[in-house]
Structures are given as structure tokens and as C-alpha cells.
Design a protein around this motif. Structure first.
Motif, PDB file in Angstrom:
ATOM      1  N   ASP A  62      -2.603  -5.467   2.130  1.00  9.20           N
ATOM      2  CA  ASP A  62      -1.115  -5.513   1.435  1.00  9.20           C
ATOM      3  C   ASP A  62      -0.421  -4.177   1.947  1.00  9.20           C
ATOM      4  OD1 ASP A  62      -1.807  -2.932   0.033  1.00  9.20           O
ATOM      5  OD2 ASP A  62      -3.337  -3.729  -0.537  1.00  9.20           O
ATOM      6  N   TYR A 126      -2.601 -14.796  -3.253  1.00  6.68           N
ATOM      7  CA  TYR A 126      -2.399 -13.436  -3.407  1.00  6.68           C
ATOM      8  C   TYR A 126      -1.245 -13.030  -2.571  1.00  6.68           C
ATOM      9  CZ  TYR A 126      -7.140 -13.573  -5.568  1.00  6.68           C
ATOM     10  OH  TYR A 126      -8.057 -14.206  -6.367  1.00  6.68           O
ATOM     11  N   HIS A 128      -0.223 -13.298   0.389  1.00  9.58           N
ATOM     12  CA  HIS A 128      -0.131 -12.589   1.652  1.00  9.58           C
ATOM     13  C   HIS A 128      -0.940 -13.509   2.761  1.00  9.58           C
ATOM     14  CE1 HIS A 128       0.355  -8.325   0.532  1.00  9.58           C
ATOM     15  NE2 HIS A 128      -0.343  -8.630  -0.501  1.00  9.58           N
ATOM     16  N   TYR A 220      -3.069  -8.817  -5.690  1.00 11.44           N
ATOM     17  CA  TYR A 220      -2.816  -8.703  -4.145  1.00 11.44           C
ATOM     18  C   TYR A 220      -4.170  -8.701  -3.617  1.00 11.44           C
ATOM     19  CZ  TYR A 220       1.966  -7.314  -5.226  1.00 11.44           C
ATOM     20  OH  TYR A 220       3.380  -7.274  -5.648  1.00 11.44           O
TER      21      TYR A 220
END
Length: 266
Positions: A62, A126, A128, A220
């Protein structure tokens, strides 16, 4: 060139090729593990002697500066005759239950009974680039710091809730060091198989994701441990007769109830 010289050169190349192939490892493969030991999830000292997997610090996926609390540092895994035990140590300090920031620990595993043809999708997107796990996972064991401890099954191309893990003896339990670095999960061995049956020597691949949320709304995928293989070691419950299983579960219930009186890991 003489025949002997050609033979020598071929031999050298053969040795080099063999040496090269031996040292090649599949990207992300953390190796194979299997260790028999009974763990008290409220006592970190009981992990002594269990082999561990290290993960690079600072490799979070992240971009949130304060979100490194669940950056994986080291992972331990072992089993006894009834349960699988997983310990995840992180870089940051884990918050108390229902306290911001929030986190989740998620264990993806293959079905011991039958490895799926698919199941690489994550439980959630999430936000990403990490969109898949590296194995054909059939089960997801997830604990949210503000919520429950559950098993999800991958069926029909999606993850669906299967059960809440509330009974330590026949399902599982978790614990973590509040303002500390260690999270411990235990899972009843029968839940690792779609048939409910396992045996010593059964193997499965697993992968661990840590999830972070500052507000319970945005989640995340902070870090993940690329897959490793675990082999159940020693005698396990399905190898015993019915009365013995009942006795083992009864003893485990008594021991867990006594240990649960301790609120935090030592």
C-alpha cells in the motif's frame, strides 16, 4: 579437439546445468515445512523450536504511510494431533479489538482432499495491484480485529461464507498481543479438507495476507507472504477411533478454557 577434451567440456556443462537447476526456486515459494508441537495460543514461549519463515521488512504494497503495522516480519506454522497453529509477527503494534486502526489476518489454503482447478481470486479487491493469490485456494480463514473469525469456501467462482469459528476444540481460535507484534491463529485439522478427513503426511500450500483499514470503510492489502507448503506431521485426529477423538476434544476444551483466563499473550 580430442575426444577426451570434448568429453571434459560436456561434463563441465552438465555439472553447471545441474547446479543451476538445483538452485532455481519458484518465484514466491517459501519452501516446505512440517513440525509437530502443541501450542498454547496465549503463551508465545510455546513456539520455541518451531521453524519460521522470514519476510522482508518494508515490502508493503500500500501507499499509506501509517499503515505498516501489519508489515509481515516472520511466520511460524506447526500442528499437533487436532489443530494447525499459525503465528504471524508484524513490524508495527497491533491495536486492541474494535479499536482503530483496524486489521485482518487472512490465511488462504488448498483443499487437502482435492486441489481446485481455480481459486486464485482474493476475497476482496483491496484496491492494489495484488489481485490474486499464488495458489488454487479452496479455503480462506480470516479474522478481522473488529469482527469475527470465519472460514470461507471458494465455490462457483466466488468466495462464500461457510462458518464462524467459535468453538476452539472443533473449529478454532485466535489471539494477538495488544500493542505488541504477534498474532496467533489455530484451526481444527478437519477444516483443512472438504471431506473433513486428514492424515499424517497430507500436504497443502498456503499464503498469508494482512489487511489494513484506518476507518473500517477502506481496506487495503498491506502485505502478503508468498506461498509455502506445509505437511501435517505426527499422528492426527482422523487416525484415531471415535471414542479417542471424543476424549481428545474433551481434554482440549478443558485446557483451552483454563488458558483463556489469561487475557493477553505473554
Amino acid at each position: 579437439m580430442k575426444l577426451s577434451e570434448k568429453f571434459t567440456i560436456c561434463l563441465i556443462w552438465a555439472v553447471l546445468l545441474v547446479s543451476f537447476s538445483v538452485n532455481i526456486a519458484i518465484a514466491g515459494d517459501k519452501g516446505s515445512f512440517g513440525y509437530e508441537k502443541t501450542i498454547n495460543i496465549y503463551d508465545l514461549s510455546t513456539w520455541e523450536g518451531v521453524p519460521s519463515i522470514t519476510d522482508p521488512v518494508g515490502d508493503t504494497v500500500d501507499e499509506i504511510q501509517e499503515a505498516n503495522i501489519t508489515d509481515i516480519k516472520e511466520v511460524w506454522i506447526c500442528n499437533n494431533y487436532t489443530h494447525l497453529f499459525i503465528r504471524v509477527d508484524v513490524v508495527g503494534k497491533l491495536p486492541a479489538p474494535n479499536t482503530a486502526p483496524y486489521f485482518a489476518m487472512q490465511l488462504y489454503i488448498e483443499d487437502i482432499a482435492s486441489i481446485a482447478d481455480s481459486g486464485t481470486e482474493l476475497f476482496m479487491d483491496y484496491g492494489h495491484d495484488v489481485l490474486q493469490n499464488d495458489i488454487n485456494a479452496s479455503f480462506l480463514f480470516s479474522k478481522w480485529s473488529q469482527g469475527g473469525y470465519c472460514r470461507f469456501n471458494y465455490t462457483g467462482g466466488t468466495w462464500t461464507w461457510d462458518q464462524d469459528l467459535n468453538d476452539p476444540s472443533t473449529q478454532g481460535a485466535v489471539n494477538w498481543t495488544v500493542n505488541g507484534n504477534s498474532f496467533v491463529m489455530m484451526i481444527y485439522l478437519g477444516l483443512l479438507s472438504s471431506t473433513g478427513e486428514v492424515a499424517s503426511g497430507d500436504s497443502f500450500k498456503f499464503e498469508i495476507f494482512t489487511i489494513y483499514s484506518p476507518d473500517q470503510t477502506s481496506w487495503y492489502a498491506e502485505d502478503y507472504l508468498d506461498f509455502a507448503t506445509y505437511t501435517l506431521t505426527g499422528e492426527v485426529v482422523p487416525e484415531f477411533t471415535g471414542p479417542v477423538i471424543i476424549l481428545i476434544i474433551l481434554v482440549n476444551t478443558i485446557v483451552f478454557t483454563a488458558a483463556r483466563k489469561r487475557k493477553f499473550l505473554s
